[in-house]
Motif scaffolding. Structure first.
Motif, PDB file in Angstrom:
ATOM      1  N   PHE A 100       0.834  -1.189   0.000  1.00  9.14           N
ATOM      2  CA  PHE A 100       0.000   0.000   0.000  1.00  9.14           C
ATOM      3  C   PHE A 100       0.871   1.241   0.000  1.00  9.14           C
ATOM      4  CE2 PHE A 100       0.657  -1.069   4.436  1.00  9.14           C
ATOM      5  CZ  PHE A 100       0.990   0.151   5.010  1.00  9.14           C
ATOM      6  N   TRP A 114      -4.120   0.389  -2.166  1.00 11.34           N
ATOM      7  CA  TRP A 114      -3.763  -0.979  -1.775  1.00 11.34           C
ATOM      8  C   TRP A 114      -3.753  -1.827  -3.033  1.00 11.34           C
ATOM      9  CZ3 TRP A 114      -4.191  -3.085   3.486  1.00 11.34           C
ATOM     10  CH2 TRP A 114      -3.990  -4.467   3.530  1.00 11.34           C
ATOM     11  N   LEU A 145     -10.637  -1.038   3.593  1.00 11.71           N
ATOM     12  CA  LEU A 145     -10.093   0.325   3.603  1.00 11.71           C
ATOM     13  C   LEU A 145     -11.132   1.341   4.064  1.00 11.71           C
ATOM     14  CD1 LEU A 145      -7.765   0.627   0.482  1.00 11.71           C
ATOM     15  CD2 LEU A 145      -7.159   0.360   2.885  1.00 11.71           C
TER      16      LEU A 145
END
Length: 157
Positions: A100, A114, A145
């Motif tokens: 990431f 990511w 996320l």
């Protein structure tokens, strides 16, 4: 290979988001049915190792990972150096790479990107179901996320 990238803007400074993202056990708070434990004496930096255990009972599997790139963000203003962390996945079920970036944005915000490039065992699963695995990865990691962003943003309201 199953490949995907997900992106999430976060209303929090890059260094705070980086700190949350590299708090490996904390990933279990955001990813359903996942518990993460660090297996080396140091949780940070190149060489740190951790295992994500995902699933329920006999359907669970270990996803051991080793950090191979560790570059924290250099500040919180646009134009400051983005942070980047890459891991190699060494599992019997999932192998490949993940990572990431945390990119500083104006107004004390940042963007997390990511990405994963993985193979699932047995390999024929990935060969035939690669597009489906990539789609599922985008959906699952997108949700993870978003959960991370909500968690970190609470500190900055």
């Amino acid at each position: 290979m199953a490949q995907f990238t997900v992106t999430q803007q976060v209303r929090a400074p890059a260094d705070s988001v980086w700190a949350a993202m590299v708090d490996w056990p904390r990933h279990g708070d955001w990813a359903p049915l996942t518990v993460v434990r660090v297996t080396t004496s140091r949780p940070d930096g190149v060489g740190a190792e951790f295992v994500a255990r995902t699933g329920i009972g006999p359907l669970a599997f270990d996803d051991p990972m080793t950090v191979e790139l560790w570059q924290p963000p250099g500040g919180n203003a646009p134009g400051d150096r983005p942070g980047r962390c890459d891991v190699v996945k060494r599992g019997r079920v999932v192998a490949g790479r993940a990572g990431f970036s945390v990119v500083p944005l104006p107004g004390g915000r940042c963007r997390v990107e990511w990405d994963e490039d993985v193979t699932v065992t047995p390999h024929r699963v990935t060969r035939f179901a690669g597009p489906l695995l990539s789609f599922a990865g985008r959906i699952g990691f997108g949700a993870t996320l978003r959960a991370m962003a909500r968690d970190v943003e609470r500190q900055f309201r």
